[in-house]
Design an enzyme around this catalytic site. Structure first.
Site, PDB file in Angstrom:
ATOM      1  N   GLY A  17       0.826  -1.198   0.000  1.00 22.57           N
ATOM      2  CA  GLY A  17       0.000   0.000   0.000  1.00 22.57           C
ATOM      3  C   GLY A  17       0.861   1.249   0.000  1.00 22.57           C
ATOM      4  N   LYS A  38       0.001  -9.807  -1.278  1.00 22.64           N
ATOM      5  CA  LYS A  38      -0.812 -11.015  -1.175  1.00 22.64           C
ATOM      6  C   LYS A  38      -1.660 -11.267  -2.416  1.00 22.64           C
ATOM      7  CE  LYS A  38      -3.075 -11.512   2.691  1.00 22.64           C
ATOM      8  NZ  LYS A  38      -3.798 -11.167   3.936  1.00 22.64           N
ATOM      9  N   THR A  46      -5.265   1.069   0.748  1.00 21.54           N
ATOM     10  CA  THR A  46      -4.946   2.354   0.116  1.00 21.54           C
ATOM     11  C   THR A  46      -5.782   2.578  -1.133  1.00 21.54           C
ATOM     12  OG1 THR A  46      -2.672   2.381   0.951  1.00 21.54           O
ATOM     13  CG2 THR A  46      -3.125   3.714  -0.990  1.00 21.54           C
ATOM     14  N   TYR A  48      -8.676   1.811  -1.897  1.00 20.99           N
ATOM     15  CA  TYR A  48     -10.088   2.132  -1.690  1.00 20.99           C
ATOM     16  C   TYR A  48     -10.305   3.376  -0.828  1.00 20.99           C
ATOM     17  CZ  TYR A  48     -10.522  -2.523  -3.589  1.00 20.99           C
ATOM     18  OH  TYR A  48     -10.424  -3.625  -4.408  1.00 20.99           O
ATOM     19  N   GLN A  50     -11.050   6.902   0.063  1.00 18.78           N
ATOM     20  CA  GLN A  50     -11.769   7.907  -0.717  1.00 18.78           C
ATOM     21  C   GLN A  50     -11.376   9.323  -0.329  1.00 18.78           C
ATOM     22  OE1 GLN A  50     -15.889   6.975   0.003  1.00 18.78           O
ATOM     23  NE2 GLN A  50     -15.887   5.182  -1.324  1.00 18.78           N
ATOM     24  N   GLY A  52      -8.897  11.492   1.622  1.00 13.82           N
ATOM     25  CA  GLY A  52      -7.713  12.241   1.250  1.00 13.82           C
ATOM     26  C   GLY A  52      -6.612  12.148   2.281  1.00 13.82           C
ATOM     27  N   GLU A 121     -13.069  17.458   7.037  1.00 11.33           N
ATOM     28  CA  GLU A 121     -13.722  16.245   7.513  1.00 11.33           C
ATOM     29  C   GLU A 121     -13.936  16.342   9.016  1.00 11.33           C
ATOM     30  OE1 GLU A 121     -12.106  13.177   4.072  1.00 11.33           O
ATOM     31  OE2 GLU A 121     -11.249  13.042   6.085  1.00 11.33           O
ATOM     32  N   ASP A 223      -2.058  -9.642   9.420  1.00 10.54           N
ATOM     33  CA  ASP A 223      -0.880 -10.505   9.281  1.00 10.54           C
ATOM     34  C   ASP A 223       0.356  -9.942   9.985  1.00 10.54           C
ATOM     35  OD1 ASP A 223      -2.503 -12.055   7.606  1.00 10.54           O
ATOM     36  OD2 ASP A 223      -1.867 -10.948   5.835  1.00 10.54           O
ATOM     37  N   HIS A 244     -16.212   2.923  10.883  1.00  6.46           N
ATOM     38  CA  HIS A 244     -16.594   4.065  10.059  1.00  6.46           C
ATOM     39  C   HIS A 244     -18.113   4.210  10.134  1.00  6.46           C
ATOM     40  CE1 HIS A 244     -17.032   6.877   6.792  1.00  6.46           C
ATOM     41  NE2 HIS A 244     -15.716   7.010   6.759  1.00  6.46           N
ATOM     42  N   ARG A 290     -15.371  10.306  14.554  1.00  6.69           N
ATOM     43  CA  ARG A 290     -16.045   9.100  14.082  1.00  6.69           C
ATOM     44  C   ARG A 290     -16.601   8.227  15.205  1.00  6.69           C
ATOM     45  NH1 ARG A 290     -11.847   7.260   9.265  1.00  6.69           N
ATOM     46  NH2 ARG A 290     -12.473   8.856   7.775  1.00  6.69           N
ATOM     47  N   HIS A 351     -13.447  -0.357  10.326  1.00 12.78           N
ATOM     48  CA  HIS A 351     -12.750   0.416   9.311  1.00 12.78           C
ATOM     49  C   HIS A 351     -11.237   0.512   9.526  1.00 12.78           C
ATOM     50  CE1 HIS A 351     -12.207   3.398   6.213  1.00 12.78           C
ATOM     51  NE2 HIS A 351     -11.784   4.317   7.066  1.00 12.78           N
ATOM     52  N   GLU A 375      -0.793   1.263   9.026  1.00 11.13           N
ATOM     53  CA  GLU A 375      -1.843   0.829   9.945  1.00 11.13           C
ATOM     54  C   GLU A 375      -1.430  -0.323  10.840  1.00 11.13           C
ATOM     55  OE1 GLU A 375      -6.610  -0.405   9.785  1.00 11.13           O
ATOM     56  OE2 GLU A 375      -5.534   0.080   7.932  1.00 11.13           O
TER      57      GLU A 375
END
Length: 538
Positions: A17, A38, A46, A48, A50, A52, A121, A223, A244, A290, A351, A375
């Protein structure tokens, strides 16, 4: 007799990613790099993403404000030094992406405070989110992928799972305990190969697929966290799993995310009867962090017995909506929804994993030569709740800082090229793969029910007992049958599930993303939850 490993390199990066590929491209200027993916190289969280990347580009904004917003969202548990380090290095790391050709949206209005269109956001006090329409992750990932594939010093191994890390003391090597490589499951050939490396970097993403409902792609199976734990690394704050608030509620698109930027541009959250509810939970309304928004939605769904709530931006001009959210508009139209005309059904979904492998500001873990970035790691940035659009930023900053540290250390690190071969002499082909599927579904269901948005001690203890039974079954399976992709992912998810529950049981308060009915108050004593492997895990 030990033979030379199938692959040898200066740096092995597990994951492809934003964190892994930005690090690979920085290191490849001087070093030989191998990247494990994988699936296809671009597949991962990464791609997906949306919304920023948060960074101070507006002259009316400040790094101090970005730091304070992050600390507030983290509910007292962020490490200020780490937050300042990441926010302070944000601009030059994002500029590195811009220089690489990532097409962030420009601000075409007169007297704009920035060259780039910045959105806002939840939890942010300023507009500081650089984006590429509503598909920022795709713009970042495709740019990095194309450059990695064409780089002469980067070897890419697709459809390749890391099985486990190889650590020097397990081989009887003298000197300081360090990582020397990894075993790799080649899914094309269905064999386990060896990759020797002077340094290994975990960039494997999070573990949201431990839950039944997730916004993450299938590869997000914890993993790196599990492998690091088995190698002897500490982990921290795994009780904080971000849900999320706005995942599309539809049977044909169970993991389709509706970006927080929609609420940043005025979208409202509605009950089935069309009334707003967020002002009743927080004065910031739809722009609250969130954790607050997700709990409010969960509360209203349970109170009303409703299957979902609704997200509505149809009061904005249709041309504005289509221009800012083209990907979402197009996807929703294929499912029979028109974002410009109607409220969209939503539910919360797992999320982001806010905790992970403990690292310092250079991404170094407890095992010499082993790094964790993105992450998979715990840096102190996210605290009890991640501020929106700080995730890709963390990937970029640690891709830079880890590259600096690795580059300085490689010359003094010898390569152990003769790693032991994988032993399959005592295993056979699996004859009951349905067992894996059953265990997989059972794990994700009880984690959703018992370790979800609202928890109790009894539910957590029940989950831990179920995890122990699953671990026993999976260990037996792992010992007797040849490995497969599903077995590797399930083994890792069950391990991370145990760590999540143990962290949750250790926190006797409600804070941020961890809310328990048994301890609803927030304590004055603020500290991360840290787990350390005992000797048998090493």
């Amino acid at each position: 007799m030990t033979q030379t490993s199938e692959y040898c390199c200066d740096v092995l990066i597990i994951g492809s990613g934003a964190a892994g590929l930005s690090l690979a491209l920085r290191l490849a200027e001087r070093h030989q790099v191998t990247v494990l993916s994988k699936g296809p190289l671009s597949e991962g969280s990464t791609l997906y993403a949306q919304g920023g990347i948060a960074a101070v580009f507006d002259e009316t904004d400040s790094i101090e404000s970005h730091v304070e917003d992050t600390l507030i969202a983290g509910d007292g548990l962020c490490e200020r030094e780490a937050v300042a380090f990441i926010a302070g290095n944000a601009r030059h790391c994002v500029q590195w992406l811009i220089d690489r050709g990532v097409p962030f949206d420009r601000d075409m209005t007169e007297n704009a405070p920035s060259l780039y269109h910045l959105t806002r956001e939840g939890g942010h006090s300023h507009r500081r989110i650089l984006h590429s329409a509503d598909a920022t992750g795709r713009a970042v990932e495709t740019t990095l992928v194309s450059q990695a594939l064409s780089h002469p010093n980067i070897r890419v191994l697709e459809r390749s799972n890391a099985v486990d890390l190889i650590v020097s003391d397990k081989l009887g090597l003298p000197g300081e305990r360090r990582v020397v490589g990894a075993w790799v499951w080649n899914r094309n050939l269905e064999v386990v190969e060896r990759c020797a490396a002077r340094a290994v970097v975990l960039a494997t993403g999070g573990a949201a697929n431990v839950y039944q409902y997730s916004t993450n792609p299938d590869v997000a199976s914890g993993d790196g966290i599990a492998m690091a734990w088995r190698a002897g690394c500490r982990v921290a704050n795994l009780e904080f799993n971000q849900f999320h608030p706005t995942c599309l509620f539809h049977p044909e698109a169970r993991n389709f995310l509706l970006t927080e930027a929609l609420r940043g541009e005025g979208a409202l959250l509605l009950r089935p009867d069309g009334t707003r509810f967020m002002p009743e939970f927080d004065p910031r309304g739809e722009l609250a962090p969130r954790d607050i928004v997700a709990r409010a939605i969960d509360h209203e769904m349970k109170r009303l017995g409703a299957d979902c709530m609704y997200l509505d931006i149809s009061h904005q001009p249709a041309d504005f909506i289509r221009a800012h959210f083209p990907t979402i508009c197009e996807k929703l139209l294929t499912l029979g929804f028109d974002l410009t005309r109607q409220p969209i059904p939503i539910v919360p979904a797992a999320h982001y994993t806010c905790g992970g492998v403990m690292v310092d500001q250079r991404g170094r873990s407890d095992v010499n030569g082993l790094y964790a970035i993105g992450e998979v790691s715990y840096t102190g940035l996210h605290g009890a709740n991640r501020l929106a659009s700080n995730s890709l930023l963390e990937c970029l900053v640690y891709g830079w800082s880890a590259a600096e540290d690795i580059g300085q250390r490689l010359a003094e690190t010898p390569l152990v090229s003769d790693l032991p071969a994988w032993d399959e002499s005592q295993v056979e082909n699996a004859d009951e793969r349905v067992v894996l599927q059953h265990n997989w579904h059972e794990l994700r269901l009880f984690m959703w029910d018992y370790v979800g948005i609202v928890r109790t001690t009894r539910r957590l203890e029940r989950a831990l007992r179920r995890i122990a039974l699953l671990q026993h079954e999976i260990d037996e399976y792992y010992a007797h049958f040849r490995i497969s992709n599903n077995l590797l992912e399930l083994r890792n998810l069950v391990q991370v599930a145990e760590l999540m529950v143990r962290c949750a049981l250790a926190r006797k308060e409600s804070r941020g993303l961890h809310f328990t009915l048994d301890y609803p108050a927030t304590l004055d004593d603020i500290s991360p939850t840290i787990l350390s492997p005992d000797q048998r895990n090493r």
